[in-house]
Design an enzyme around this catalytic site. Structure first.
Site, PDB file in Angstrom:
ATOM      1  N   TYR A  22       0.836  -1.201   0.000  1.00  0.00           N
ATOM      2  CA  TYR A  22       0.000   0.000   0.000  1.00  0.00           C
ATOM      3  C   TYR A  22       0.874   1.255   0.000  1.00  0.00           C
ATOM      4  CZ  TYR A  22      -3.629  -3.362   1.356  1.00  0.00           C
ATOM      5  OH  TYR A  22      -4.482  -4.429   1.405  1.00  0.00           O
ATOM      6  N   HIS A  54      -0.384 -12.078   0.273  1.00  0.00           N
ATOM      7  CA  HIS A  54      -1.207 -11.015  -0.320  1.00  0.00           C
ATOM      8  C   HIS A  54      -1.524 -11.279  -1.800  1.00  0.00           C
ATOM      9  CE1 HIS A  54      -1.647  -6.305  -0.531  1.00  0.00           C
ATOM     10  NE2 HIS A  54      -2.766  -6.929  -0.859  1.00  0.00           N
TER      11      HIS A  54
HETATM   12  P1  NAD Z   1     -13.287   0.355   1.216  1.00  0.00           P
HETATM   13  O1  NAD Z   1     -14.457  -0.316   0.633  1.00  0.00           O
HETATM   14  O2  NAD Z   1     -13.116   0.359   2.673  1.00  0.00           O
HETATM   15  O3  NAD Z   1     -13.277   1.824   0.588  1.00  0.00           O
HETATM   16  C1  NAD Z   1     -12.359   2.793   0.949  1.00  0.00           C
HETATM   17  C2  NAD Z   1     -12.822   4.122   0.348  1.00  0.00           C
HETATM   18  O4  NAD Z   1     -14.073   4.445   0.912  1.00  0.00           O
HETATM   19  C3  NAD Z   1     -11.890   5.289   0.667  1.00  0.00           C
HETATM   20  O5  NAD Z   1     -11.877   6.173  -0.423  1.00  0.00           O
HETATM   21  C4  NAD Z   1     -12.561   5.938   1.864  1.00  0.00           C
HETATM   22  O6  NAD Z   1     -12.243   7.303   2.014  1.00  0.00           O
HETATM   23  C5  NAD Z   1     -14.018   5.714   1.548  1.00  0.00           C
HETATM   24  N1  NAD Z   1     -14.831   5.693   2.746  1.00  0.00           N
HETATM   25  C6  NAD Z   1     -14.660   4.926   3.852  1.00  0.00           C
HETATM   26  N2  NAD Z   1     -15.576   5.229   4.777  1.00  0.00           N
HETATM   27  C7  NAD Z   1     -16.359   6.208   4.237  1.00  0.00           C
HETATM   28  C8  NAD Z   1     -17.463   6.950   4.728  1.00  0.00           C
HETATM   29  N3  NAD Z   1     -17.958   6.777   5.947  1.00  0.00           N
HETATM   30  N4  NAD Z   1     -18.019   7.873   3.912  1.00  0.00           N
HETATM   31  C9  NAD Z   1     -17.522   8.084   2.675  1.00  0.00           C
HETATM   32  N5  NAD Z   1     -16.468   7.426   2.153  1.00  0.00           N
HETATM   33  C10 NAD Z   1     -15.884   6.486   2.942  1.00  0.00           C
HETATM   34  O7  NAD Z   1     -12.011  -0.275   0.493  1.00  0.00           O
HETATM   35  P2  NAD Z   1     -10.533  -0.478   0.955  1.00  0.00           P
HETATM   36  O8  NAD Z   1      -9.978   0.655   1.724  1.00  0.00           O
HETATM   37  O9  NAD Z   1      -9.815  -0.937  -0.256  1.00  0.00           O
HETATM   38  O10 NAD Z   1     -10.684  -1.779   1.887  1.00  0.00           O
HETATM   39  C11 NAD Z   1     -10.552  -1.722   3.270  1.00  0.00           C
HETATM   40  C12 NAD Z   1      -9.258  -2.361   3.714  1.00  0.00           C
HETATM   41  O11 NAD Z   1      -9.305  -3.755   3.484  1.00  0.00           O
HETATM   42  C13 NAD Z   1      -7.990  -1.883   2.977  1.00  0.00           C
HETATM   43  O12 NAD Z   1      -7.522  -0.664   3.514  1.00  0.00           O
HETATM   44  C14 NAD Z   1      -7.074  -3.032   3.201  1.00  0.00           C
HETATM   45  O13 NAD Z   1      -6.497  -2.962   4.494  1.00  0.00           O
HETATM   46  C15 NAD Z   1      -8.021  -4.228   3.150  1.00  0.00           C
HETATM   47  N6  NAD Z   1      -8.049  -4.804   1.792  1.00  0.00           N
HETATM   48  C16 NAD Z   1      -7.203  -5.845   1.525  1.00  0.00           C
HETATM   49  C17 NAD Z   1      -7.155  -6.375   0.265  1.00  0.00           C
HETATM   50  C18 NAD Z   1      -6.231  -7.523  -0.012  1.00  0.00           C
HETATM   51  O14 NAD Z   1      -5.647  -8.074   0.901  1.00  0.00           O
HETATM   52  N7  NAD Z   1      -6.043  -7.934  -1.242  1.00  0.00           N
HETATM   53  C19 NAD Z   1      -7.946  -5.853  -0.767  1.00  0.00           C
HETATM   54  C20 NAD Z   1      -8.819  -4.828  -0.466  1.00  0.00           C
HETATM   55  C21 NAD Z   1      -8.863  -4.318   0.819  1.00  0.00           C
END
Ligand code: NAD
Length: 315
Positions: free
Chosen positions: A56, A122
């Site tokens: 990230y 990952h």
């Molecule tokens: P997410 O669905 O959590 O979306 C994040 C986005 O949504 C950001 O732009 C954020 O600002 C916005 N957001 C969050 N809360 C909000 C709110 N209350 N109002 C408006 N906008 C909001 O997607 P993500 O961040 O990709 O996924 C969460 C976490 O999961 C990642 O940070 C990561 O740690 C993990 N993840 C892991 C993998 C993997 O291992 N391959 C893949 C995806 C996500």
């Protein structure tokens, strides 16, 4: 905040957990002050599982999370990071034993800790699964015996990558899986795999309840892998909520956290206000009428997933 047991681990994890990818400036440029305040907000709100990866922001998220955690007691949170994906934009994936060991050591240093609660392999849709079984998992098991990590996990987008590994290793080798974008308002396919994962004694971590931005008013970032059809379908649902003065992010977070057999859902944001809202929303009752309306709008694209990775792992 409610807590649920993560599979066969000793961890009771908050139903909403924190994904730190936004701390690596993957959605927008972030300031360290925002990172520090967001992490404090998250922990004060009762979230106890923090997830990150060296991939990230090419280690920026780990660095910013490490700085943000300085001075906070280590027993206040569970910390998960990953190995194998380093710079996806340059196709830098390496699941070899040597790089795995090096990566865990580097993560420990960046995060300012001497152990990790979970280390995931990952995005294994980009890996040769023989390498995962023969190199990555044994290297992680050795690090586990050395006390550097407590549990091993695997992550990825296509659901078929999970049985591809779990059917080849003994129970207990892999303690958790992290699936993303497969249990949210527009795609619930992960739910069908829960009985299998339970039988394998694996704890389920769901991620991306707002679909990495699809289910937000700001919309998906440029790099988002979803098709235009999915983006357009989700946009209609966003507008449906906006017309009614409702927040789709709220509905999306509540929906993901409500499934009793999914212990935790990771949401990411570098905005403390967003995280304050997310934490408050999980304790409020879901608006069933709005949910039914949104599901109807999303019907044409329901389970219309996007995929990626090596051809043999794509669905
Ligand atoms: P997410 O669905 O959590 O979306 C994040 C986005 O949504 C950001 O732009 C954020 O600002 C916005 N957001 C969050 N809360 C909000 C709110 N209350 N109002 C408006 N906008 C909001 O997607 P993500 O961040 O990709 O996924 C969460 C976490 O999961 C990642 O940070 C990561 O740690 C993990 N993840 C892991 C993998 C993997 O291992 N391959 C893949 C995806 C996500």
């Amino acid at each position: 905040m409610k807590y649920r047991k993560l599979g066969n681990t000793d961890m009771d994890v908050s139903v909403l957990s924190y994904g730190a990818s936004p701390l690596g400036s993957v959605f927008r440029e972030v300031r360290i002050e925002d990172c520090i305040e967001t992490v404090r907000t998250v922990l004060d709100g009762g979230i106890n599982l923090l997830d990150v990866s060296p991939a990230y922001g090419e280690t920026l998220a780990e660095k910013n999370l490490g700085i943000s955690l300085k001075g906070i007691a280590r027993d206040r949170y569970y910390l998960a990071t990953k190995v194998g994906s380093y710079r996806p934009s340059a196709d830098d994936y390496d699941y070899s034993a040597a790089r795995t060991r090096q990566s865990v050591h580097d993560s420990l240093e960046r995060l300012g800790t001497d152990y990790l609660d979970i280390v995931h392999c990952h995005d294994i849709e980009y890996a040769d699964h023989n390498v995962i079984v023969e190199e990555t998992l044994p290297a992680l098991q050795a690090l586990k015996e050395e006390g550097k990590l407590r549990y091993i996990g695997i992550t990825g987008l296509p659901l078929k990558i999970f049985p591809s590994i779990l059917d080849r290793v003994d129970k207990g080798v892999v303690s958790a899986i992290l699936s993303f974008c497969r249990y949210e308002l527009n795609d619930t396919a992960l739910a069908d795999m829960l009985p299998y994962l339970k039988e394998k004694e694996v704890g389920v971590i769901n991620a991306s309840p707002v679909g990495m931005g699809l289910l937000t008013e700001r919309g998906a970032p440029d790099w988002h892998p979803a098709s235009d059809e999915i983006k357009e379908g989700c946009r209609k649902a966003v507008e449906y909520c906006m017309e009614r003065g409702e927040s789709i992010a709220k509905l999306a977070v509540q929906f993901a956290c409500a499934h009793p057999d999914i212990p935790t859902t990771l949401v990411g944001s570098a905005n403390p206000e967003n995280m304050r809202n997310n934490i408050a929303w999980v304790d409020e009752p879901i608006n069933e009428e709005l949910l039914a309306g949104v599901m109807e709008v999303l019907k044409p694209i329901h389970n219309n997933y996007f995929t990626r990775g090596r051809p043999e792992h794509c669905e």
